[in-house]
Write an enzyme that holds these catalytic residues in place. Sequence first.
Site, short mmCIF file in Angstrom:
data_model
loop_
_atom_site.label_atom_id
_atom_site.label_comp_id
_atom_site.label_asym_id
_atom_site.label_seq_id
_atom_site.Cartn_x
_atom_site.Cartn_y
_atom_site.Cartn_z
CB SER A 13 0.26 -10.25 -2.86
OG SER A 13 0.14 -8.87 -3.09
CG HIS A 38 -3.67 -11.16 -0.80
ND1 HIS A 38 -4.37 -11.37 0.37
CD2 HIS A 38 -3.00 -9.99 -0.61
CE1 HIS A 38 -4.14 -10.38 1.22
NE2 HIS A 38 -3.31 -9.52 0.64
CG ASP A 40 -2.47 -6.55 -1.29
OD1 ASP A 40 -2.88 -6.76 -0.13
OD2 ASP A 40 -1.55 -7.21 -1.81
CG MET A 42 -3.02 -0.80 -1.03
SD MET A 42 -1.23 -0.65 -1.05
CE MET A 42 -0.74 -2.36 -0.79
CG HIS A 71 -5.39 -7.02 2.63
ND1 HIS A 71 -4.01 -7.07 2.71
CD2 HIS A 71 -5.79 -6.33 3.73
CE1 HIS A 71 -3.61 -6.44 3.80
NE2 HIS A 71 -4.66 -5.97 4.43
CG MET A 73 -4.46 -2.59 3.31
SD MET A 73 -2.96 -3.12 2.48
CE MET A 73 -3.69 -4.04 1.13
CG MET A 142 -1.24 -6.44 8.17
SD MET A 142 -1.41 -7.13 6.49
CE MET A 142 0.00 -6.39 5.63
N GLY A 147 1.08 -1.31 2.69
CA GLY A 147 1.25 -0.22 1.74
C GLY A 147 2.04 -0.63 0.50
CG PHE A 148 4.90 0.39 -0.29
CD1 PHE A 148 4.67 1.13 -1.44
CD2 PHE A 148 4.84 1.03 0.95
CE1 PHE A 148 4.40 2.49 -1.36
CE2 PHE A 148 4.57 2.40 1.04
CZ PHE A 148 4.34 3.13 -0.12
N GLY A 150 7.21 -6.29 -1.29
CA GLY A 150 8.67 -6.29 -1.33
C GLY A 150 9.35 -5.82 -0.06
CG ASP A 181 -0.37 -9.65 3.29
OD1 ASP A 181 0.59 -9.78 2.53
OD2 ASP A 181 -1.34 -8.90 3.06
N GLY A 182 3.08 -10.39 4.19
CA GLY A 182 4.19 -9.44 4.17
C GLY A 182 5.54 -10.12 4.32
N GLY A 183 6.32 -10.11 3.25
CA GLY A 183 7.69 -10.62 3.31
C GLY A 183 7.82 -12.12 3.49
N GLY A 203 3.89 -12.20 -2.17
CA GLY A 203 3.92 -11.33 -3.34
C GLY A 203 5.24 -11.45 -4.07
CB SER A 204 8.36 -9.47 -3.85
OG SER A 204 8.42 -9.57 -2.47
#
Length: 225
Positions: A13, A38, A40, A42, A71, A73, A142, A147-148, A150, A181-183, A203-204
Amino acid sequence: MSMNSKSLIISPSIIAGDLSTIGRDVAGFDNTVINMLHMDVMDGNFVPNLTFGPGFIKNLKNHTNIPLDIHLMIEKPENSLEKYIEFKPEYITIHYESTRFPARSLKLIRENGIKSGIALNPATPVESVFDLIEYCDMILIMSVDPGFYGQSFMTGAISRIRKLKEYIISADFADVKIQVDGGISEDNIKEVVSAGAEVIVAGSSLFKGGDINQGALKLKKAALG
Ligand code: DX5
Ligand code: ZN
């Protein structure tokens, strides 16, 4: 769940990177380990954050041949879908919660030779997409509220992936892929892959490590090892 390194797709991401230098940075991404990028998008409305739109994606495309995984959003994606279709990405994913007419957008994406995806927020029952699966090449579970980058992984995603995978197999849609997707990090990738996810967004955990190629390789090893 049988899985080999070929069928596992890592999609970094890029918002977790430095967007002011990302054009230069992606030139160094190794496409044998970084399988997609990826993106994002938004809109500050569907999600409480604003990132980038078609202008940015157009410029980034000039710096890489790695397929794009867009993606969206954004509220009512049907109003701006054409602008993303133009880039001929590998995937365009819309959110189930963002439109009253998801099937119409999914069909339009496919009619343009692009793979279609539908994303589900953590609060949306996975059963919501069962009747849409025939229009989908990918379903995005998800594992954070979007939205963010991290944020921490929501463990409920595991049973959601498992339930969706069972349905995909029982309803004979074996080609439909599950994305998560996410964490995602080395600590939880094995669990999501074992549950049935094949397309992994990170991502992070990737960008904070510095070397993206090494990071993606480590993720793949953690997933399959
Ligand atoms: C969240 C985005 C994600 C996010 C992933 O709204 O859709 O793609 O950037 O970043 P990490 O892996 O840091 O959660
Ligand atoms: Zn995303």
